[in-house]
Design a protein around this motif. Structure first.
Motif, short mmCIF file in Angstrom:
data_model
loop_
_atom_site.label_atom_id
_atom_site.label_comp_id
_atom_site.label_asym_id
_atom_site.label_seq_id
_atom_site.Cartn_x
_atom_site.Cartn_y
_atom_site.Cartn_z
N LYS A 6 0.85 -1.18 0.00
CA LYS A 6 0.00 0.00 0.00
C LYS A 6 0.89 1.24 0.00
CE LYS A 6 -3.81 2.31 2.39
NZ LYS A 6 -4.76 2.25 3.54
N GLY A 7 0.50 2.22 -0.79
CA GLY A 7 1.24 3.47 -0.84
C GLY A 7 0.34 4.63 -0.48
N GLY A 8 0.89 5.63 0.18
CA GLY A 8 0.12 6.80 0.57
C GLY A 8 0.12 7.87 -0.51
N ALA A 9 -0.48 9.01 -0.20
CA ALA A 9 -0.51 10.14 -1.12
C ALA A 9 0.80 10.93 -0.99
CB ALA A 9 -1.70 11.04 -0.81
N TYR A 10 1.34 11.33 -2.12
CA TYR A 10 2.60 12.07 -2.10
C TYR A 10 2.68 12.97 -3.32
CZ TYR A 10 4.34 8.71 -5.56
OH TYR A 10 4.51 7.94 -6.69
N VAL A 11 3.70 13.82 -3.33
CA VAL A 11 3.94 14.74 -4.44
C VAL A 11 5.29 14.42 -5.04
CG1 VAL A 11 4.26 17.15 -5.11
CG2 VAL A 11 2.50 16.55 -3.44
N GLU A 12 5.34 14.37 -6.36
CA GLU A 12 6.57 14.02 -7.07
C GLU A 12 6.97 15.14 -8.01
OE1 GLU A 12 7.78 10.03 -9.42
OE2 GLU A 12 6.17 11.19 -10.36
N PRO A 35 5.03 20.24 -9.53
CA PRO A 35 4.73 19.07 -8.69
C PRO A 35 3.55 18.29 -9.24
CG PRO A 35 3.96 21.09 -7.64
CD PRO A 35 4.75 21.51 -8.84
N ALA A 36 3.63 16.98 -9.16
CA ALA A 36 2.54 16.10 -9.59
C ALA A 36 2.04 15.32 -8.39
CB ALA A 36 3.03 15.14 -10.68
N SER A 37 0.78 15.51 -8.06
CA SER A 37 0.20 14.82 -6.90
C SER A 37 -0.18 13.39 -7.27
CB SER A 37 -1.05 15.56 -6.41
OG SER A 37 -0.71 16.86 -5.97
N GLN A 38 0.21 12.44 -6.42
CA GLN A 38 -0.10 11.03 -6.63
C GLN A 38 -1.01 10.55 -5.49
OE1 GLN A 38 0.86 9.97 -9.44
NE2 GLN A 38 2.39 11.52 -9.91
N LYS A 39 -2.10 9.89 -5.85
CA LYS A 39 -3.05 9.41 -4.85
C LYS A 39 -2.55 8.13 -4.20
CE LYS A 39 -7.08 11.30 -7.29
NZ LYS A 39 -8.38 10.96 -7.93
N SER A 40 -3.09 7.84 -3.01
CA SER A 40 -2.77 6.59 -2.34
C SER A 40 -3.30 5.43 -3.18
CB SER A 40 -3.39 6.56 -0.94
OG SER A 40 -4.80 6.69 -1.01
N SER A 41 -2.62 4.29 -3.11
CA SER A 41 -3.00 3.15 -3.93
C SER A 41 -2.53 1.87 -3.28
CB SER A 41 -2.38 3.28 -5.33
OG SER A 41 -0.97 3.33 -5.24
N THR A 42 -3.05 0.76 -3.78
CA THR A 42 -2.59 -0.56 -3.34
C THR A 42 -2.03 -1.28 -4.55
OG1 THR A 42 -4.78 -1.52 -3.70
CG2 THR A 42 -4.28 -0.72 -1.48
N GLY A 43 -1.20 -2.27 -4.31
CA GLY A 43 -0.59 -3.00 -5.41
C GLY A 43 -0.04 -4.33 -4.96
#
Length: 206
Positions: A161-167, A175-183
């Motif tokens: 599982k990954g949280g929300a972050y900015v890349e 900046p590109a916002s990335q939503k939380s996700s599972t994998g």
């Protein structure tokens, strides 16, 4: 799973899938489907829990040293392989935070293309140089299955599982916002010096 993993590993999918299929056979008498919790965090990067009422995303703390292989992950048993996955996720997070992939690559086979892709990514984009902010760490939920193949390698999969972050792809990039996700991480491990190392892996968003 996360944007960085999708971008880095997309071109490796066919290679990794072939490697996993040829390296691992579920018919092995040692095949299993454990439902295990991740090991306790070591000295590697870890995510802090959000405070009640706070709208800001959790951040990843800066590690003081690279994670060390835990005792449970030493050796070449199935149990050691399962524990190694938790250790490897800590190494991934250490690399994302510091931009230093050396400990990750030391725990990887020199031919692991997925591992090289992650290493190349973190050298360019990492939290230390401002390329990642927020809860960018990969969090191990469990090792879904692990089994020994006919070649002696281990294969299996783990839920992440990954949280929300900015890349940011570069210091001046937007900046590109990335939503939380599972994998799911599909992996193959090989023995080296009496311990498991990552032979090949890919992380797919579920």
């Amino acid at each position: 799973m996360t944007h960085r993993n999708r971008m880095t590993l997309a071109l490796l999918s066919c290679l990794c899938a072939t490697t996993l299929l040829t390296a691992c056979t579920q018919g092995s008498p040692e095949a299993g489907h454990p439902n295990t919790a991740p090991p306790s965090p070591s000295a590697g990067a870890s995510s802090s829990a959000p405070t009640n009422g706070s709208s800001s995303p959790p951040t990843v703390s800066s590690p003081t040293a690279a994670p060390t292989r835990p005792t449970q992950a030493a050796g070449s048993t199935l149990a050691a392989g399962e524990a190694f996955i938790g250790y490897y996720v800590e190494l991934l997070n250490y690399a994302y935070t510091t931009g230093d992939p050396a400990p990750l690559m030391a725990a990887s086979d020199e031919g692991c293309e997925g591992c090289k892709g992650i290493a190349n990514y973190v050298r360019k984009i990492n939290a230390k140089n401002g390329g990642l902010k927020g809860d960018y760490a990969d969090h191990l939920i469990n090792v879904k299955e692990i089994y020994r193949g006919e070649t002696g390698r281990l294969g299996g999969s783990a839920a992440l599982k990954g949280g929300a972050y900015v890349e940011r792809s570069s210091p001046g990039a937007s900046p590109a916002s990335q939503k939380s996700s599972t994998g799911v991480m599909e992996f193959s491990l090989s023995a080296s010096g009496g311990n498991w190392v990552m032979f090949e892996m890919q992380i797919n968003e579920s």
